[in-house]
Each structure stands twice: as C-alpha cells, then as structure tokens.
Design a protein around this motif. Sequence first.
Motif, PDB file in Angstrom:
ATOM      1  N   UNK A   1      -1.839 -21.120 -14.725  1.00 55.72           N
ATOM      2  CA  UNK A   1      -1.573 -21.730 -13.416  1.00 55.72           C
ATOM      3  C   UNK A   1      -2.881 -22.247 -12.811  1.00 55.72           C
ATOM      4  N   UNK A   2      -2.762 -23.105 -11.854  1.00 55.75           N
ATOM      5  CA  UNK A   2      -3.958 -23.718 -11.291  1.00 55.75           C
ATOM      6  C   UNK A   2      -4.794 -22.695 -10.537  1.00 55.75           C
ATOM      7  N   UNK A  12       0.535 -20.891  -3.970  1.00 56.59           N
ATOM      8  CA  UNK A  12       1.534 -20.471  -4.945  1.00 56.59           C
ATOM      9  C   UNK A  12       2.535 -21.578  -5.260  1.00 56.59           C
ATOM     10  N   UNK A  14       4.103 -24.317  -7.231  1.00 54.13           N
ATOM     11  CA  UNK A  14       3.909 -24.700  -8.635  1.00 54.13           C
ATOM     12  C   UNK A  14       3.421 -26.144  -8.752  1.00 54.13           C
ATOM     13  N   UNK A  19       6.913 -27.777 -12.467  1.00 56.94           N
ATOM     14  CA  UNK A  19       8.223 -28.109 -11.901  1.00 56.94           C
ATOM     15  C   UNK A  19       9.045 -28.941 -12.867  1.00 56.94           C
ATOM     16  N   UNK A  22      10.271 -26.791 -15.792  1.00 59.18           N
ATOM     17  CA  UNK A  22      11.325 -25.888 -15.319  1.00 59.18           C
ATOM     18  C   UNK A  22      12.625 -26.658 -15.109  1.00 59.18           C
ATOM     19  N   UNK A  23      12.507 -27.801 -14.443  1.00 57.84           N
ATOM     20  CA  UNK A  23      13.680 -28.620 -14.175  1.00 57.84           C
ATOM     21  C   UNK A  23      14.383 -29.046 -15.452  1.00 57.84           C
ATOM     22  N   UNK A  25      14.404 -27.656 -18.456  1.00 61.49           N
ATOM     23  CA  UNK A  25      15.098 -26.557 -19.137  1.00 61.49           C
ATOM     24  C   UNK A  25      16.387 -26.191 -18.402  1.00 61.49           C
ATOM     25  N   UNK A  26      16.295 -26.081 -17.070  1.00 64.29           N
ATOM     26  CA  UNK A  26      17.482 -25.692 -16.297  1.00 64.29           C
ATOM     27  C   UNK A  26      18.579 -26.742 -16.438  1.00 64.29           C
ATOM     28  N   UNK A  27      18.199 -28.015 -16.363  1.00 65.65           N
ATOM     29  CA  UNK A  27      19.207 -29.070 -16.457  1.00 65.65           C
ATOM     30  C   UNK A  27      19.859 -29.057 -17.841  1.00 65.65           C
TER      31      UNK A  27
ATOM     32  N   UNK B 104      16.349 -18.148 -16.190  1.00 60.34           N
ATOM     33  CA  UNK B 104      16.855 -19.269 -15.394  1.00 60.34           C
ATOM     34  C   UNK B 104      16.450 -19.121 -13.930  1.00 60.34           C
ATOM     35  N   UNK B 107      12.898 -20.022 -13.485  1.00 57.40           N
ATOM     36  CA  UNK B 107      12.676 -21.469 -13.526  1.00 57.40           C
ATOM     37  C   UNK B 107      13.185 -22.139 -12.252  1.00 57.40           C
ATOM     38  N   UNK B 112      12.089 -27.079  -8.437  1.00 63.41           N
ATOM     39  CA  UNK B 112      11.964 -28.471  -8.861  1.00 63.41           C
ATOM     40  C   UNK B 112      12.961 -29.316  -8.083  1.00 63.41           C
ATOM     41  N   UNK B 118      21.667 -28.162  -9.303  1.00 70.33           N
ATOM     42  CA  UNK B 118      21.853 -27.618 -10.657  1.00 70.33           C
ATOM     43  C   UNK B 118      22.209 -26.142 -10.629  1.00 70.33           C
TER      44      UNK B 118
END
Lengths: 318, 308
Positions: A1-2, A12, A14, A19, A22-23, A25-27, B104, B107, B112, B118
């Motif tokens: 992390x930065x 904190x 992200x 982002x 993460x987006x 994978x979730x989608x 999940x 994430x 995001x 979602x």
Amino acid sequence: MSSVNTTAHSVVEPTPTVKRIAGTIVILYALVTMIPLAWIFLTSIKSPPDSISYPPKVVFTPTLEGFCNLFTTRTRQTPDYIQSLPAPTSTCDEITRNRNMVIAGPSNYWPRFGNSLVIAFGSTFLAVSLGTFAAYGFSRFRVPLADDLLFFILSTRMMPPIAVAIPIYLMYRQFGLSDTALGMILLYTAVNVSLAVWLLKGFIDEIPREYEEAAMIDGYTRLQAFWKVVLPQATTGIAATAIFCLIFAWNEYAFAVLLTSGSAQTAPPFIPTIIGEGGQDWPAVAAGTTIFLVPILVFTIILRKQLLRGITFGAVRK
Amino acid sequence: MLAHATPTTIAVRVRGLSDRAIAWLFITPTIALLLAINIFPLIWAVYLSFTNFRANRPYAEVDGVGLRNYQRVLNDPDIWIAMQTTAHFVFWTILLQTVIGFALAYLIDRKFRGHAFWTTVILIPMMLSPAVVGNFWRFLYQPQIGLFNYIVSFFTGIPPSSFEMLGSVSLAPWAIIIVDTWMWTPYVMLICLAGLRSIPDYIYEAAEVDRASAWRQFWSITVPMALPFIMLAVLFRGIENFKMFDMVMLLTGGGPGSTTEVASITLKREAFESWLTGRSSAFAIILFVAVFGLANIYVKALNKVKQR
C-alpha cells in the motif's frame, strides 16, 4: 500500500489501482453468480427442443410456449383430430396445436401461487403485529426473566423443521388444520415471530423513551403513546422486519411439502412437480420459477439498504 | 408538580392500563403462539420418542418403550453416516463461504466505483427460494444438456457427458456444496462487510504512521477486529446448514445411494416414509440437543472473542 501521502483525503483511502482491481474481481464474481438466474429467464422463453439442445443455445427464437405450458394442462392428440377442430382462438392455443396437443384445462400454477401469496402475507402480517407488541413489551418494561424468554424465543429456530414437523403434523391432523391455509399461516407466524421480536426490539430500543414520556406528560395514556409516538417512529424497522418474514414464508419448502398436499399447497413444492412429456418440462419450470422469483427480486432491489439489519438478526449491533 | 415527576410516577398516575398489565398484554400472545406451535410439539416429540407410536397407524395401541428408541438411533450405523455426511457439508460450505465471503467483503470495502450496485447484485441468490432454485440447478447439472457441464468442459476440455454431477458418488456432495455456496456466500459477505465497516479509520491511520506493512495491517487489525462478525456468520450458517433439507431434497433426494443423505433427509425418511414416528422423534431430539449444545458452546467462545 502507499506510504503516508500528503493529499487532503485520508491515508487509508485505497489507491485507484487497488480500487480498479477490487472492482474487477467483484464484478466478475457478480456476473458469474448471475449466470444461473439469467439461464432460468432464458430457458423460460425457449421452446422445449431449444431448451435441451447441446451446446446450450444462447441465440434462439423466443417463444411463450413455456408460459403457455405452465398455465395449462394439455393432452396429445392425433393430427387428424386436431385438423377437425375449429381454428385456434388464442396464441396459447395455437402454440399448443403446433405440438399436436389440445388444452385440457388450466394448470394448478395460479392457485398454488395464490396460496403462496395468502400464506406469506397472512403470516407476515401476524408475525410483525405480534412481534411489534412483544418487542415493545421487552424493550420498555421490566419483564421477569426477560433474557431467558428472549433466548427461548430465539432457540425455537434451532430445531430442524422436519423435527418439529412430526408432532405438528399429528397436531394438525387432530385439529383439522393440515392442508389448510390457516394452519400454514399459524405455523409460519410462529417461525417468524422469533425473528420479528429480535429485530424489532433492536429498532424500538433505539427510539428514545423520552418521546413517550413527553407524550404521557401531555396526557396520553401508555397505549396512546405507543400507538401515536412509538409506532410511527418504528415504521422503517417494521417494514424491514416484514420483508424478512415475507421472504422466509415465500421461500419455505420443508413444512410446505410435509404439511400440505393439495388445497393449501404453496408454489415451492409445486414448481418441481411440473412435468411435461418425458420428465420435467424445463421451459415451463423456468417460467414458473421466473414468475415466482420476480417479487423477491423487486423487494431485494428496492430494500437493499434495510437488508443488513435483518440478515444479521440484529445481533451485529453493539 | 411536573418538576419532580419521574417517569415511573407518571406511568403510575396515567389513566388506563398499568404498565405491568400492558407488558403482559403485549408479550403473552407471542409466548402463547410459540408455546402452541413450537413448545407443545417439542414436548409431544419428547413423549413420542419414548413410545413405539407410528403416525400411519393412529389407532394402534401405543406402548412406552423407555430409552430403546434412543438406544437404537445411537447404535444405528446409517444415522452415524448421515451425521458424518452432514458434518462434511457443514464443514465445506462454511469454509468456502467464509473464505469467499470475507474476500468479497474485503474487496467491496475498497469502495470502488459502483460498489453499492454490485453488492446488491451479489445479494440476489440468497433472497431466493432454495427449493425452487435448487430444482432448476438440477437442469444446469444435466450431463448431456446442462449449462454447468458445458461451461466446465469449455474451460477444461473434459467431455461434458463424461461426468455426472448429481449421479456420481464422488461428485454429488460437491454439486450440493456448490449450490449452497452460490446461494449463501452473499450472506457471509454481508456480515463480514458490517464487521469491516465497524473498524474505525484511525486505527489504520495510526498503523500507517507506524509504517506497518499492508500485510501486517491486515493480520493485526482487519482480521482480529472483524473476527466476532465472521464467527457470527459461521454460527448462523452452521445452524442453518445443520438443518439443510430443501436444497438436498431437490437436487439429489439423498442419492446416489445415500452419499448425500444428510440428517434432515434421514429424519424425513424415517418419519414420513417408514413412519417410525417414535424412533424419528428420538432422532429429532438428539439432533436438537446437539445443535443447541454446540451453539451454546460456540456462543461462549464468541463472547470471549468479543470481549477481547
């Protein structure tokens, strides 16, 4: 992390890359979980041969045959006999004729769906009403053994449904409640009321007592204060609780399949019994499933914000 | 006069019902209903468990048989196998759902763009009826025509008709585990998300100041702080999956052979097919005591974690 950055927003937060990953994978996960549901809908508008072709067809001519088969019972006839009949009067009739069949009558789907509606809404109404009163009682008054009673109420949910079903089956047979909507409403109310009490107690605990006290100083009785002050404040909580009770009663299968056989049967035990020629008529099953799922889909989307409290049984609150 | 009117004195002074009467008036109907529909049947089941009563012969003479039903249940190897099958399901479904659900949630907590939308999409499977959707999964699992086999063969090259998810002894349990995970991962995810959101930002900020690595922050802050929530999710899923019935019934009905016969299916068979009411009641009581006991022990552990 930065490392510690000097921009205005929190350290904190992200980074955009995090982002994006993460987006993605979730989608992807969401899209994969949606495949079975999309397939239910697609199958419902396929013709029976299309539904069982291999490889599975994504491009096909949509038809209402599944829905037509869902709502009617049909018998196979010889082409000669079908020729001798007057011209088909409805689309459904026409579709059925093309398969050398005639409509013998309406199917049981709508009555079963109707039972689901009556039982789900009836038991939800009762469970939420009883639950609201009980939750208020537990929240505002010193009830002897309150903790034990609340735990007792919760523990009634730990029993496997089949285990309780044996004596309930005997009891209902004794009192003439088996295979009646009333019997199912009472049963689902009993199952749901424990959830309702726990959830609503959480919501009512959060309404300051001072509101009622102020109302009572103004001359309201305790009951009037409950009715005119507490209830309106608790509306959101009551609505969220109602949704959960409704979803449970709408989806329940174990009690329904054991305690109902005909007149009070709900849709969940009925849908798997939809058969066509040679096994399940998958487009019709898919059509029945689609119609059955639509109300819950709509509720989920409209009430997504209230879901969390209900799902965690109020137990996540501090 | 109002100056020294404490709430209790007001309550006593108001007209109408006393608070005590209202409390009982409000609570009694719920307790009465639960007594009638939950506790009375439970007590009846306890009574039946000591008899040789069979529900399909209501007029036959009922004899007390003492503890024989319990003895038989506990000595029946089939029932132990069913318990083992249940434990197997509970273990794998909880493991998969917790790992995927937590990942999940983690994430989604990165917030995001579009995460709210979602999240809602992911929640949909758990709102549906396990029986109705489970029935349709039987279609997806068909070896010749099903979408599941097609997708698996598309990615792996294994011929689709060479494996039967529901008909094979080794795959059938996994067929059910897959559907259960598909349905209930969102539930675990939602509870984990609540846990992650409950961790205050300043703890991470302090860790950043101390130059703690992301990995270190995850294991020293995120996991321990979210642990009570994860444990709660495990408790709820554990109780539910111990009772698992509808999905198994619709997918395999306990088959092939008895490879997927979980406790609820055995119970259903004994009670509503063999009509061994007394014996199945004994089994039901044993199951209830087992869940109740395990849940209690677990809740104690959970409270300890919470207080840390």
